[in-house]
Design a protein around this motif. Structure first.
Motif, PDB file in Angstrom:
ATOM      1  N   ASP A  16      38.138  83.613   6.072  1.00 21.66           N
ATOM      2  CA  ASP A  16      36.767  83.709   6.579  1.00 21.66           C
ATOM      3  C   ASP A  16      36.724  83.205   8.021  1.00 21.66           C
ATOM      4  OD1 ASP A  16      34.038  83.614   7.105  1.00 21.66           O
ATOM      5  OD2 ASP A  16      33.516  82.919   5.090  1.00 21.66           O
ATOM      6  N   LEU A  17      36.928  84.109   8.961  1.00 23.08           N
ATOM      7  CA  LEU A  17      36.919  83.718  10.370  1.00 23.08           C
ATOM      8  C   LEU A  17      35.540  83.230  10.821  1.00 23.08           C
ATOM      9  CD1 LEU A  17      39.098  86.589  11.906  1.00 23.08           C
ATOM     10  CD2 LEU A  17      39.705  84.166  11.793  1.00 23.08           C
ATOM     11  N   GLY A  18      34.491  83.798  10.276  1.00 20.35           N
ATOM     12  CA  GLY A  18      33.152  83.373  10.645  1.00 20.35           C
ATOM     13  C   GLY A  18      32.878  81.935  10.252  1.00 20.35           C
ATOM     14  N   ALA A  19      33.310  81.555   9.058  1.00 20.69           N
ATOM     15  CA  ALA A  19      33.124  80.172   8.609  1.00 20.69           C
ATOM     16  C   ALA A  19      33.907  79.206   9.490  1.00 20.69           C
ATOM     17  CB  ALA A  19      33.542  80.041   7.148  1.00 20.69           C
ATOM     18  N   TRP A  20      35.106  79.617   9.892  1.00 21.37           N
ATOM     19  CA  TRP A  20      35.914  78.775  10.771  1.00 21.37           C
ATOM     20  C   TRP A  20      35.273  78.620  12.144  1.00 21.37           C
ATOM     21  CZ3 TRP A  20      39.761  75.366  11.076  1.00 21.37           C
ATOM     22  CH2 TRP A  20      40.527  75.148   9.936  1.00 21.37           C
ATOM     23  N   GLY A  31      36.016  74.383  21.418  1.00 18.68           N
ATOM     24  CA  GLY A  31      35.670  75.637  22.062  1.00 18.68           C
ATOM     25  C   GLY A  31      36.313  76.790  21.321  1.00 18.68           C
ATOM     26  N   THR A  32      35.810  77.989  21.479  1.00 19.32           N
ATOM     27  CA  THR A  32      36.359  79.146  20.776  1.00 19.32           C
ATOM     28  C   THR A  32      36.565  80.314  21.731  1.00 19.32           C
ATOM     29  OG1 THR A  32      34.182  80.028  20.166  1.00 19.32           O
ATOM     30  CG2 THR A  32      35.226  78.497  18.617  1.00 19.32           C
ATOM     31  N   VAL A  33      37.507  81.185  21.367  1.00 15.15           N
ATOM     32  CA  VAL A  33      37.772  82.406  22.116  1.00 15.15           C
ATOM     33  C   VAL A  33      38.304  83.436  21.129  1.00 15.15           C
ATOM     34  CG1 VAL A  33      40.125  81.687  22.721  1.00 15.15           C
ATOM     35  CG2 VAL A  33      38.959  83.387  24.118  1.00 15.15           C
ATOM     36  N   THR A  34      37.933  84.686  21.303  1.00  8.70           N
ATOM     37  CA  THR A  34      38.504  85.759  20.498  1.00  8.70           C
ATOM     38  C   THR A  34      39.759  86.268  21.198  1.00  8.70           C
ATOM     39  OG1 THR A  34      36.333  86.398  19.664  1.00  8.70           O
ATOM     40  CG2 THR A  34      38.104  88.023  19.462  1.00  8.70           C
ATOM     41  N   THR A  35      40.891  86.258  20.513  1.00  7.74           N
ATOM     42  CA  THR A  35      42.153  86.672  21.108  1.00  7.74           C
ATOM     43  C   THR A  35      42.253  88.202  21.115  1.00  7.74           C
ATOM     44  OG1 THR A  35      43.296  86.525  18.981  1.00  7.74           O
ATOM     45  CG2 THR A  35      43.274  84.548  20.362  1.00  7.74           C
ATOM     46  N   PRO A  36      43.151  88.764  21.934  1.00  9.24           N
ATOM     47  CA  PRO A  36      43.251  90.228  22.025  1.00  9.24           C
ATOM     48  C   PRO A  36      43.500  90.935  20.698  1.00  9.24           C
ATOM     49  CG  PRO A  36      44.405  89.210  23.858  1.00  9.24           C
ATOM     50  CD  PRO A  36      44.004  88.093  22.942  1.00  9.24           C
ATOM     51  N   ASP A  37      44.147  90.254  19.748  1.00 11.59           N
ATOM     52  CA  ASP A  37      44.411  90.876  18.447  1.00 11.59           C
ATOM     53  C   ASP A  37      43.323  90.583  17.420  1.00 11.59           C
ATOM     54  OD1 ASP A  37      44.928  88.222  18.050  1.00 11.59           O
ATOM     55  OD2 ASP A  37      46.966  88.476  17.297  1.00 11.59           O
ATOM     56  N   ALA A  53      43.354  80.941  14.372  1.00  9.10           N
ATOM     57  CA  ALA A  53      43.028  81.398  13.021  1.00  9.10           C
ATOM     58  C   ALA A  53      43.145  82.916  12.990  1.00  9.10           C
ATOM     59  CB  ALA A  53      41.628  80.957  12.628  1.00  9.10           C
ATOM     60  N   THR A  54      44.032  83.424  12.160  1.00 11.28           N
ATOM     61  CA  THR A  54      44.225  84.864  12.024  1.00 11.28           C
ATOM     62  C   THR A  54      43.734  85.290  10.637  1.00 11.28           C
ATOM     63  OG1 THR A  54      46.481  84.618  11.143  1.00 11.28           O
ATOM     64  CG2 THR A  54      46.240  84.788  13.530  1.00 11.28           C
ATOM     65  N   GLN A  55      43.331  86.543  10.517  1.00  8.35           N
ATOM     66  CA  GLN A  55      42.821  87.035   9.236  1.00  8.35           C
ATOM     67  C   GLN A  55      43.952  87.116   8.223  1.00  8.35           C
ATOM     68  OE1 GLN A  55      39.335  88.039   8.905  1.00  8.35           O
ATOM     69  NE2 GLN A  55      39.924  87.645   6.790  1.00  8.35           N
ATOM     70  N   GLY A  56      43.759  86.509   7.046  1.00 10.20           N
ATOM     71  CA  GLY A  56      44.778  86.531   6.004  1.00 10.20           C
ATOM     72  C   GLY A  56      44.298  85.823   4.767  1.00 10.20           C
ATOM     73  N   ASP A  57      44.983  86.065   3.672  1.00 14.68           N
ATOM     74  CA  ASP A  57      44.552  85.522   2.384  1.00 14.68           C
ATOM     75  C   ASP A  57      45.131  84.147   2.067  1.00 14.68           C
ATOM     76  OD1 ASP A  57      43.097  87.836   1.898  1.00 14.68           O
ATOM     77  OD2 ASP A  57      44.808  88.840   0.946  1.00 14.68           O
ATOM     78  N   ASP A  58      46.109  83.684   2.848  1.00 12.24           N
ATOM     79  CA  ASP A  58      46.786  82.428   2.514  1.00 12.24           C
ATOM     80  C   ASP A  58      45.849  81.235   2.547  1.00 12.24           C
ATOM     81  OD1 ASP A  58      49.148  83.738   2.168  1.00 12.24           O
ATOM     82  OD2 ASP A  58      50.203  82.804   3.844  1.00 12.24           O
ATOM     83  N   ASP A  59      44.951  81.203   3.543  1.00 14.83           N
ATOM     84  CA  ASP A  59      44.139  80.013   3.804  1.00 14.83           C
ATOM     85  C   ASP A  59      45.031  78.780   3.897  1.00 14.83           C
ATOM     86  OD1 ASP A  59      41.362  80.562   4.232  1.00 14.83           O
ATOM     87  OD2 ASP A  59      41.254  81.300   2.174  1.00 14.83           O
ATOM     88  N   MET A 256      37.892  65.552   6.009  1.00 16.46           N
ATOM     89  CA  MET A 256      36.974  66.498   5.374  1.00 16.46           C
ATOM     90  C   MET A 256      37.728  67.768   5.002  1.00 16.46           C
ATOM     91  SD  MET A 256      34.763  67.795   8.661  1.00 16.46           S
ATOM     92  CE  MET A 256      35.575  68.157  10.223  1.00 16.46           C
ATOM     93  N   ARG A 257      37.102  68.586   4.188  1.00 17.97           N
ATOM     94  CA  ARG A 257      37.696  69.845   3.738  1.00 17.97           C
ATOM     95  C   ARG A 257      37.336  70.955   4.719  1.00 17.97           C
ATOM     96  NH1 ARG A 257      41.336  68.928   0.343  1.00 17.97           N
ATOM     97  NH2 ARG A 257      40.341  68.762  -1.678  1.00 17.97           N
ATOM     98  N   THR A 258      38.327  71.702   5.184  1.00 20.05           N
ATOM     99  CA  THR A 258      38.087  72.847   6.064  1.00 20.05           C
ATOM    100  C   THR A 258      37.645  74.057   5.243  1.00 20.05           C
ATOM    101  OG1 THR A 258      40.326  73.734   5.884  1.00 20.05           O
ATOM    102  CG2 THR A 258      39.946  72.029   7.565  1.00 20.05           C
TER     103      THR A 258
END
Length: 299
Positions: A16-20, A31-37, A53-59, A256-258
């Motif tokens: 969940d990139l939005g939650a992160w 601070g945050t930035v969206t990377t080229p990928d 943070a990359t999209q993936g199921d591992d968490d 705390m829990r991420t």
């Protein structure tokens, strides 16, 4: 002798990139930035990002990036790894560009985390990372000390300790072995890199549903620790350990829990080792005060 200078970045696969993004800006103050990928880069300073943070199921933690210094030191370090029989690999141009470095090699540890070794970080920003305005102080303690520390849990504790010491070449800081039940111990060993943050990596022997037990980030201002704890509680984020103090690295912190389920420690006041006078010890408790555990928290 070439060795690791500091833990410069980490990479997570998250569901969940939005939650992160919300967690990073509204709770931690990054601070945050969206990377080229399409990944989510999290900034702590003038580096292009310190966490990715990359999209993936591992968490979970997937990669840890170590600064080795100059190109010559990187060559020497990789040669030493290969002399030990390590299967170290040079990464291709795409991965080099994605990590914002000049050169990059990688090696996977016995716990499934891929360690990346680089020289020449690139893509620095001029705005100090454009940190969130919720911070009271001057941001995070990074620079030569790196981003903080990680604690991956070892599948085989003795093997993990030996690998981080003998293969990666990290320096032994100390150990905590706490009796938690008759005949049952919580055990952790702590390692530092050349620039001296008390530990850039630790590994432990205790139950964990994740490869990564926790990541620690250090604020420059003690007040930001308490303010972050208040924000987390107000937002309903699970607190794993309340405010407290560690005897070995002298860190005042809470956990705390991420959004991915592993822990994040936010602290202040961590010790920097002076090799000339440092004497490793074995401690019998993880915390000398505080850090009360939330007993309703599932691992």
């Amino acid at each position: 002798m070439a060795e690791l200078q500091n833990l410069a970045y980490v990479v997570f696969a998250v569901s969940d990139l939005g939650a992160w993004r919300s967690f990073a800006t509204d709770i931690v103050g990054l601070g945050t930035v969206t990377t080229p990928d399409g990944g989510l880069g999290l900034r702590m300073d003038d580096h292009p990002w310190r966490m990715l943070a990359t999209q993936g199921d591992d968490d979970d933690l997937t990669h840890a990036g170590w600064d080795v210094g100059s190109a010559e030191e990187l060559d020497a370090y990789v040669a030493a790894l290969r002399a030990k029989g390590a299967d170290v690999r040079e990464e291709d141009a795409g991965r080099v560009a994605a990590r914002c470095v000049a050169r990059l090699y990688s090696l996977t540890d016995p716990n499934g985390v891929t360690h990346e070794f680089f020289s020449g970080r690139t893509g620095f920003v001029q705005d100090g990372g454009h940190l969130s305005p919720i911070l009271r102080g001057a941001g995070f303690t990074t620079g030569d000390l790196g981003i903080g520390h990680i604690l991956p849990v070892s599948r085989d504790y003795d093997e993990g300790v030996a690998w981080y010491r003998d293969i990666l070449g990290l320096r032994y800081s100390d150990r905590i072995r706490q009796l938690i039940a008759p005949g049952v111990y919580a055990d952790a060993t702590f390692f530092h890199s050349a620039t001296g943050r008390h530990h850039s990596l630790a590994t432990g022997s205790f139950p964990s549903s994740k490869r990564l037990n926790h990541l620690m980030l250090e604020y420059r201002d003690m007040n930001d620790v308490g303010l972050a704890c208040d924000r987390a509680k107000k937002a309903g984020i699970p607190i794993v350990l309340e405010l407290g103090h560690h005897p070995n690295d002298q860190m005042f912190s809470f956990y705390m829990r991420t959004p991915s389920g592993f822990g994040m420690e936010l602290g202040h006041g961590g010790l920097v080792i002076d090799e000339a006078s440092w004497e490793p010890q074995i401690y019998d408790r993880m915390s000398d005060w505080g850090h009360a555990r939330n007993m309703n928290m599932a691992d």
